[in-house]
Design an enzyme around this catalytic site. Structure first.
Site, short mmCIF file in Angstrom:
data_model
loop_
_atom_site.label_atom_id
_atom_site.label_comp_id
_atom_site.label_asym_id
_atom_site.label_seq_id
_atom_site.Cartn_x
_atom_site.Cartn_y
_atom_site.Cartn_z
N HIS A 101 0.85 -1.20 0.00
CA HIS A 101 0.00 0.00 0.00
C HIS A 101 0.88 1.24 0.00
CE1 HIS A 101 -3.04 2.92 0.79
NE2 HIS A 101 -2.56 3.20 1.99
N ASP B 77 -6.80 0.75 3.78
CA ASP B 77 -6.32 1.85 4.61
C ASP B 77 -7.29 3.00 4.82
OD1 ASP B 77 -4.16 2.68 6.24
OD2 ASP B 77 -3.60 4.17 4.74
#
Length: 367
Positions: A175, A289
């Site tokens: 990420h 996230d």
């Protein structure tokens, strides 16, 4: 009263700007290289110029004070005398030429017509689980140290999985936030470009290796800096199924407090880039996230032909509840959506542990 406050704030702002300008002027003179070379002594010409500017500034402040005083007098006149109608009726034109209107104490609202917004007048969608009801069951407490200590005590026998093999799904991914502690370019230079370069090399070494990528803003920047050989290797990995582009948005958008205009715009940006440069359309969503999830995002992804998605950051009380009820996999339906399953999307929630396949439920989540 409101106008008087606005005038006061305006006058204060002008005064602050004037004082700040004087401060910058003095600071500039203080750090003048010519001054440092002369041992800290100002030339007489500079002192004369500074005195003239200070006098001009004092004159401007005095004129500003007079202007503010005139405005305040006008406001007081309008409030005390000018706002009284000779006939006692409203509206009327005051002494300074402005119109005084009667106060309307009725609540202001906009009627919603069914043909304008069907979502606003539709009945709540039918689901197996309604999140509004789930919220009323949970305490949302903060026991034993908070979020990082809210798992389950798991015990098992050494031979428990001898007859029934345990399936573990490993999803290699990285990420990359386009701006957090570092800037976008700094992240790319220090970290992201190396991740993508190593990914191309390592996946090519073994066809069994897999990887997923989400943020197209970083991917596009890497693509622009890569040579034709790296681009061709990346395209081969994608078409061969070793690398999967998930969600395909320009960023991994926030969902809890972002306007849907921005959510749609970044999704279009990423999908158009993928179509132009690689000729692909993402099939799966990936949101590990965003701090909080909205029912708007799965609705938009379903419209973009995404068939399933994964989420991660929700309150640990909800995760524990879904884990205990074996509801980590569900069909997500918007509370404001249609009654049918046209906009349902398969959603996987990352829990505290790997769960066995459970019965599929339809859950409605409100924005």
């Amino acid at each position: 009263m409101k106008l008087r406050k606005q005038v006061t704030v305006c006058g204060g702002a002008i005064f602050c700007v004037a004082v700040f300008s004087l401060y910058l002027m003095l600071d500039r003179v203080q750090h003048d290289p010519a001054r440092r070379q002369n041992g800290g002594n100002f030339p007489r010409s500079q002192i004369s110029v500074l005195q003239n500017r200070i006098e001009q500034l004092e004159q401007l402040l005095e004129e500003n004070h007079q202007i503010i005083s005139h405005i305040k007098d006008s406001v007081m006149e309008l409030t005390d005398t000018g706002a009284v109608s000779p006939s006692g009726h409203l509206p009327f034109r005051s002494a300074n030429g402005s119109w005084v209107l009667p106060f309307d104490g009725r609540p202001a609202f906009l009627a919603v017509k069914p043909q304008d917004c069907q979502f606003a007048v539709s009945t709540r969608a039918q689901t197996d689980v309604q999140m509004l009801d789930v919220y009323s069951l949970l305490k949302f407490d903060n026991l034993d140290g908070g979020v990082w200590k809210q798992g389950f005590d798991i015990t098992y026998e050494p031979d428990e999985w001898d007859n029934e093999p345990l399936q573990v799904f490993v999803i290699p991914h990285s990420h990359n936030d386009p701006g957090w502690v570092k800037t976008f370019d700094k992240y790319f230079t220090d970290q992201t470009q190396h991740i993508l370069n190593n990914m191309v090399v390592k996946l090519a070494e073994d066809s069994r290796r897999k990887f997923i990528w989400s943020e197209i803003s970083f991917f596009a920047k890497w693509w622009e800096t890569a040579d034709v050989y790296k681009q061709e290797a990346m395209r081969k990995l994608i078409l061969g199924g070793q690398l999967e582009i998930v969600t395909g948005g320009w960023v991994m958008t926030d969902e809890a407090n972002a306007h849907y205009f921005a959510m749609i715009d970044q999704l279009i940006e990423g999908h158009q880039w993928l179509e132009r440069n690689l000729g692909i359309t993402p099939q799966s969503g990936w949101a590990v996230d965003p701090f909080g999830h909205s029912a708007t995002m799965p609705y938009l992804l379903k419209k973009a032909n995404v068939t399933s998605m994964l989420i991660q950051r929700i309150h640990y009380s909800i995760k524990k509840h879904f884990s205990s009820t074996r509801s980590l996999e569900f069909m997500w339906r918007q509370a404001w959506g249609e009654w049918t399953s046209a906009n349902d999307i398969l959603r996987f929630l990352v829990g505290f542990f790997f769960s066995s396949p459970s019965c599929m439920k339809c859950i409605s989540v409100n924005d």
